[in-house]
Design an enzyme around this catalytic site. Structure first.
Site, PDB file in Angstrom:
ATOM      1  CD  GLU A 327       9.479   4.206  18.433  1.00 31.12           C
ATOM      2  OE1 GLU A 327       8.617   3.354  18.414  1.00 31.12           O
ATOM      3  OE2 GLU A 327       9.390   5.245  18.047  1.00 31.12           O
ATOM      4  CG  HIS A 358      -8.111   1.973  44.638  1.00 31.22           C
ATOM      5  ND1 HIS A 358      -8.400   1.904  45.747  1.00 31.22           N
ATOM      6  CD2 HIS A 358      -8.323   3.343  44.665  1.00 31.22           C
ATOM      7  CE1 HIS A 358      -8.765   2.927  46.530  1.00 31.22           C
ATOM      8  NE2 HIS A 358      -8.830   3.966  45.746  1.00 31.22           N
ATOM      9  CE  LYS A 486       7.917  -0.243   9.988  1.00 28.10           C
ATOM     10  NZ  LYS A 486       8.211   1.315  10.109  1.00 28.10           N
TER      11      LYS A 486
END
Length: 521
Positions: A327, A358, A486
């Site tokens: 951000e 793994h 938004k």
């Protein structure tokens, strides 16, 4: 104003030195910073690179930018305001904001102490998103081995399954709801607050608002929501959301772990602030990490950074760092609006060790791209199983050594001949066993996972990101990409909830899905 990078002699010298510097760990480089040890041996390094870095920092006016950060200047220059999170954790905050900061600290402490004395709130539900969620969520998870005063749960997603799960088996008559939102208009915490308030009402709580606390920079909006002034904790516009842990957003940390733990967290961060502010470049841990990050991304072409804490208690550190780095640095425009001219913020990803080994370490070792890795581990554990902690550290050191050293063809061929008698097949197998090596990494060693060490670690990453922003000439304190999404969401929800309205100014795919969802019963 910083010079555009590609056209500057300082940048060209830095890039050339980075390309020609050793990446095989020929010279040990360990920096001590606020109780942490930071090993940069496996990053590109040379005397020429150090000299070029000093020239680049001077060209980018780094000293002035750092002074603005600590003095309350307009470090967030696209929004014309400070990014003064360092003031929040200073033992003696700067005079212009000292009264406000110390006053809120005292209110928070008295609130927690009063709740402790009354035995109030066995449970806490914290409702935030992004910076108002990841910081306190990560810290309470990381330090709960010291004992919890209260169970604190977190819900952030607007998907109500999350808040429903968080409320499950809580006692509505003994649960405190914290609504954390800088603007107090953010969709997710307010939507989840409605769910939580209804949960309290449905359980017969006579006055639900008495069990709700707000943490916000918009006091008027919290008052309009119905929260009493005594239950509103404030922070300020000059505190960015992803840097807000150090403000009253730390309330759930104090409720879960105690005020002393929160104080130690702040003290650790403040110690790193002093290191970053006063230590020369060549021994400055956040600055050296930033220079390595810029070289890795913009010169050596690595598109991502893996963060692998070898401590299961730091499971939320990766998403916290993802938000901080991506951000802050996922931008391209410089001071005058022109492109930075070089690749900027990397993708940040990772997992705790040894699970990461793994899952994706095969890619790190042998893929054509690879990625720099930050290894984080504690010297001392907080459990009695010393052998297994040594095994954890051994795995961390071994993976880092393998990335650095690699395995050349001759060594791989010797191994292959031990298991394959046919010379041709042995040679084929050897090619599969080759590791390129020379892959950059940083090892960060904490003495143990204390609140002080964790605060120092978080502040080190914050300052590293700030320094990278200065070097690239971008603003690490705004987030226009987040705001744009938004705004579009607000338009789409209106169109979804009003089937008779016209769907305007949408691309064909979005229009298709709005129409399809409107037809659902």
């Amino acid at each position: 104003m910083p010079t555009p990078l590609p056209s500057s002699s300082a940048w060209l010298a830095f890039a050339d030195a980075a390309r020609h510097s050793s990446r095989r760990g020929a010279r040990l480089r360990v920096i001590e910073a606020a109780g942490l040890r930071v090993d940069l041996t496996a990053q590109a390094h040379s005397d020429d690179l150090d000299s070029a870095a000093e020239d680049l920092l001077a060209q980018q006016d780094f000293d002035n930018a750092r002074a603005q950060l600590f003095d309350g200047g307009p470090a967030n220059w696209t929004e014309h305001r400070p990014a003064w999170h360092t003031a929040l954790r200073a033992a003696r905050p700067p005079t212009p904001v000292a009264g406000a900061i110390l006053g809120e600290r005292d209110r928070l402490r008295r609130f927690v102490q009063d709740a402790d004395m009354r035995g109030a709130y066995r449970h806490v539900l914290h409702l935030g998103i992004g910076g108002s969620d990841w910081g306190p969520r990560m810290v309470t998870r990381a330090l709960r081995h010291n004992g919890l005063k209260r169970e604190v749960r977190f819900a952030s997603n607007v998907d109500s399954h999350a808040v429903a799960d968080a409320l499950h088996h809580l006692d509505p008559h003994d649960t405190l709801i914290i609504v954390a939102s800088k603007s107090f208009t953010t969709t997710e915490p307010l939507a989840n607050a409605e769910v939580a308030m209804n949960w309290l009402r449905n359980a017969g709580v006579a006055d639900p608002v008495r069990q709700v606390v707000a943490i916000t920079a918009n006091v008027d909006a919290a008052l309009d929501f119905g929260i009493s002034p005594q239950h509103i904790f404030r922070f300020w516009d000059w505190v960015g959301g992803r840097y807000s842990l150090w403000s009253a957003i730390g309330l759930p940390v104090a409720l879960a772990l105690g005020c002393d733990a929160l104080d130690e967290l702040l003290a650790g961060a403040a110690a790193m602030d002093q290191h970053f502010l006063h230590t020369p470049m060549r021994r400055n841990a956040p600055l050296q990490m930033a220079l390595a990050g810029v070289a890795n991304r913009s010169v050596l072409g690595y598109g991502s950074l893996a963060i692998t804490p070898y401590d299961s208690r730091l499971t939320h550190l990766v998403p916290w760092a993802q938000q901080l780095e991506m951000e802050s640095l996922g931008k391209v425009a410089g001071h005058d609006g022109s492109p930075a001219g070089v690749p900027t913020g990397p993708v940040v990803w990772g997992m705790t060790g040894t699970d990461c080994q793994h899952t994706f370490f095969q890619w790190l070792h042998q893929d054509t791209a690879g990625a720099p890795v930050d290894f984080i581990v504690c010297e001392q554990a907080d459990h009695p199983y010393d052998h297994f902690h040594k095994l954890l550290i051994a795995n961390c050191l071994a993976q880092r050594a393998a990335l650095l050293r690699g395995k050349p063809f001759d060594e791989a061929l010797k191994e292959a001949r031990l298991v394959e008698s046919d010379p041709q097949q042995a040679e084929i197998l050897a090619h599969h066993r080759v590791h390129p090596g020379g892959r950059p990494s940083t090892l960060i060693m904490l003495p143990r996972l204390s609140a002080h060490a964790l605060g120092a670690l978080l502040a080190m990453y914050e300052h590293k990101v700030f320094a990278q922003g200065v070097l690239w000439g971008i603003n690490p304190f705004d987030q226009w990409g987040v705001e744009y999404g938004k705004a579009l969401a607000r338009n789409i929800i209106r169109e979804l909830e009003n089937p008779s309205s016209e769907v305007n100014q949408q691309d064909p795919s979005t229009r298709y899905w709005i129409d399809a969802l409107r037809k659902q019963p």
